[in-house]
Design a protein around this motif. Structure first.
Motif, mmCIF file in Angstrom:
data_model
loop_
_atom_site.group_PDB
_atom_site.id
_atom_site.type_symbol
_atom_site.label_atom_id
_atom_site.label_comp_id
_atom_site.label_asym_id
_atom_site.label_seq_id
_atom_site.Cartn_x
_atom_site.Cartn_y
_atom_site.Cartn_z
ATOM 1 N N ALA A 72 -20.062 -34.279 -19.816
ATOM 2 C CA ALA A 72 -19.705 -35.685 -19.599
ATOM 3 C C ALA A 72 -18.792 -35.880 -18.397
ATOM 4 O O ALA A 72 -18.459 -37.011 -18.054
ATOM 5 C CB ALA A 72 -19.035 -36.252 -20.848
ATOM 6 N N ASP A 73 -18.388 -34.787 -17.763
ATOM 7 C CA ASP A 73 -17.486 -34.898 -16.618
ATOM 8 C C ASP A 73 -18.210 -34.690 -15.292
ATOM 9 O O ASP A 73 -17.578 -34.472 -14.264
ATOM 10 C CB ASP A 73 -16.334 -33.901 -16.739
ATOM 11 C CG ASP A 73 -16.808 -32.457 -16.898
ATOM 12 O OD1 ASP A 73 -18.038 -32.230 -16.948
ATOM 13 O OD2 ASP A 73 -15.947 -31.563 -16.975
ATOM 14 N N GLY A 78 -21.716 -39.478 -16.101
ATOM 15 C CA GLY A 78 -20.362 -39.036 -16.407
ATOM 16 C C GLY A 78 -19.318 -39.899 -15.714
ATOM 17 O O GLY A 78 -18.269 -40.207 -16.292
ATOM 18 N N TRP A 79 -19.606 -40.295 -14.483
ATOM 19 C CA TRP A 79 -18.692 -41.163 -13.741
ATOM 20 C C TRP A 79 -18.580 -42.523 -14.430
ATOM 21 O O TRP A 79 -17.481 -43.087 -14.531
ATOM 22 C CB TRP A 79 -19.192 -41.344 -12.315
ATOM 23 C CG TRP A 79 -18.308 -42.179 -11.444
ATOM 24 C CD1 TRP A 79 -17.236 -41.754 -10.703
ATOM 25 C CD2 TRP A 79 -18.398 -43.592 -11.238
ATOM 26 N NE1 TRP A 79 -16.662 -42.819 -10.043
ATOM 27 C CE2 TRP A 79 -17.349 -43.962 -10.352
ATOM 28 C CE3 TRP A 79 -19.256 -44.587 -11.708
ATOM 29 C CZ2 TRP A 79 -17.143 -45.276 -9.937
ATOM 30 C CZ3 TRP A 79 -19.058 -45.900 -11.293
ATOM 31 C CH2 TRP A 79 -18.016 -46.237 -10.420
ATOM 32 N N ALA A 82 -16.363 -42.147 -17.436
ATOM 33 C CA ALA A 82 -14.966 -41.923 -17.062
ATOM 34 C C ALA A 82 -14.296 -43.190 -16.546
ATOM 35 O O ALA A 82 -13.113 -43.432 -16.824
ATOM 36 C CB ALA A 82 -14.876 -40.820 -16.014
ATOM 37 N N THR A 83 -15.043 -44.004 -15.807
ATOM 38 C CA THR A 83 -14.455 -45.189 -15.173
ATOM 39 C C THR A 83 -14.692 -46.471 -15.948
ATOM 40 O O THR A 83 -13.962 -47.452 -15.768
ATOM 41 C CB THR A 83 -15.009 -45.371 -13.757
ATOM 42 O OG1 THR A 83 -16.430 -45.641 -13.835
ATOM 43 C CG2 THR A 83 -14.767 -44.127 -12.912
ATOM 44 N N GLY A 84 -15.729 -46.474 -16.795
ATOM 45 C CA GLY A 84 -16.093 -47.701 -17.502
ATOM 46 C C GLY A 84 -16.715 -48.734 -16.591
ATOM 47 O O GLY A 84 -16.808 -49.915 -16.947
ATOM 48 N N GLN A 85 -17.188 -48.311 -15.424
ATOM 49 C CA GLN A 85 -17.771 -49.224 -14.454
ATOM 50 C C GLN A 85 -19.268 -49.008 -14.314
ATOM 51 O O GLN A 85 -19.758 -47.885 -14.459
ATOM 52 C CB GLN A 85 -17.109 -49.037 -13.079
ATOM 53 C CG GLN A 85 -15.626 -49.309 -13.047
ATOM 54 C CD GLN A 85 -15.035 -49.118 -11.666
ATOM 55 O OE1 GLN A 85 -15.688 -49.369 -10.660
ATOM 56 N NE2 GLN A 85 -13.798 -48.650 -11.606
ATOM 57 N N ALA A 86 -19.971 -50.096 -14.017
ATOM 58 C CA ALA A 86 -21.405 -50.022 -13.748
ATOM 59 C C ALA A 86 -21.613 -49.574 -12.302
ATOM 60 O O ALA A 86 -20.725 -49.723 -11.455
ATOM 61 C CB ALA A 86 -22.047 -51.383 -13.971
#
Length: 212
Positions: A72-73, A78-79, A82-86
């Protein structure tokens, strides 16, 4: 025609769980169709192992990838976790977070991607992505918003799957404890076994009182 690759409901799988697996499959199938993509998939974020797990796949990899795990990293998904961004990327070779080796393990290396977080009550549960969508389908913020709407539907399904998995794990742990107690009792002589049974019955009464 696409078919669900998830197992059918069994005696250990609730109807709700089976229905939510079917819903996830429907979500990725419709997403792939609307965006004219080569593939669409939903990942579940397994926090305990820090892995992303394919829960539903439509298109490339369908029938092969469900249940497959990846770190997941790493990678675009994974990004997103980690960021919660689309994110939408027209050329993945120019994206520094793209993990080509992970893509190769799926049997399909895309050129472009759209991915959005699957969020339930502020918790990121996974990622919904479409691979190689039609160029006109990744040209605006509105397209990501549309994909996010599908992710909202997937969020409740993943939440229910997580809840049911946790309940099954707790049940399995309970049966394991009972099995160990039974083994210990069977290895005792009659007098010890009698005292042991009395202790188990006392614990049962305590737990029954707590459950009221």
């Amino acid at each position: 025609m696409s078919h669900s690759t998830e197992p059918q409901a069994t005696s250990t799988e609730s109807v709700d769980t089976a229905e939510n697996r079917e819903l996830l499959t429907s979500i990725v199938t419709v997403s792939r169709s609307i965006f004219g993509a080569a593939a669409s998939s939903v990942f579940l974020f397994d926090q305990e192992s820090n892995e992303l797990v394919f829960k539903a796949v439509s298109g490339k990899g369908e029938g092969l990838l469900v249940g497959t795990r990846f770190p997941a990293d790493r990678g675009v998904a994974g990004w997103v976790v980690a960021t919660g961004q689309a994110v939408t990327t027209a050329d993945l070779t120019a994206n520094p977070v793209f993990a080509r080796d992970l893509a190769e393990r799926t049997g399909y290396v895309p050129d472009s991607i759209m991915a959005v977080p699957v969020v339930h009550r502020h918790d990121t549960l996974g990622v919904l992505q479409v691979l190689d969508p039609h160029p006109q389908s990744r040209s605006s913020i509105a397209d990501l918003d549309l994909l996010a709407m599908f992710a909202d539907q997937a969020a409740l399904s993943l939440h229910i799957l997580l809840r049911d998995d946790a309940a099954r794990a707790a049940g399995d742990a309970g049966f394991a404890v009972l099995g160990r107690i039974s083994t210990l009792l069977n290895g005792m002589d009659a007098e010890q076994r009698g005292r042991g049974v009395q202790m188990v019955e006392s614990l049962h009464r305590i737990l029954a009182g707590m459950a009221r």
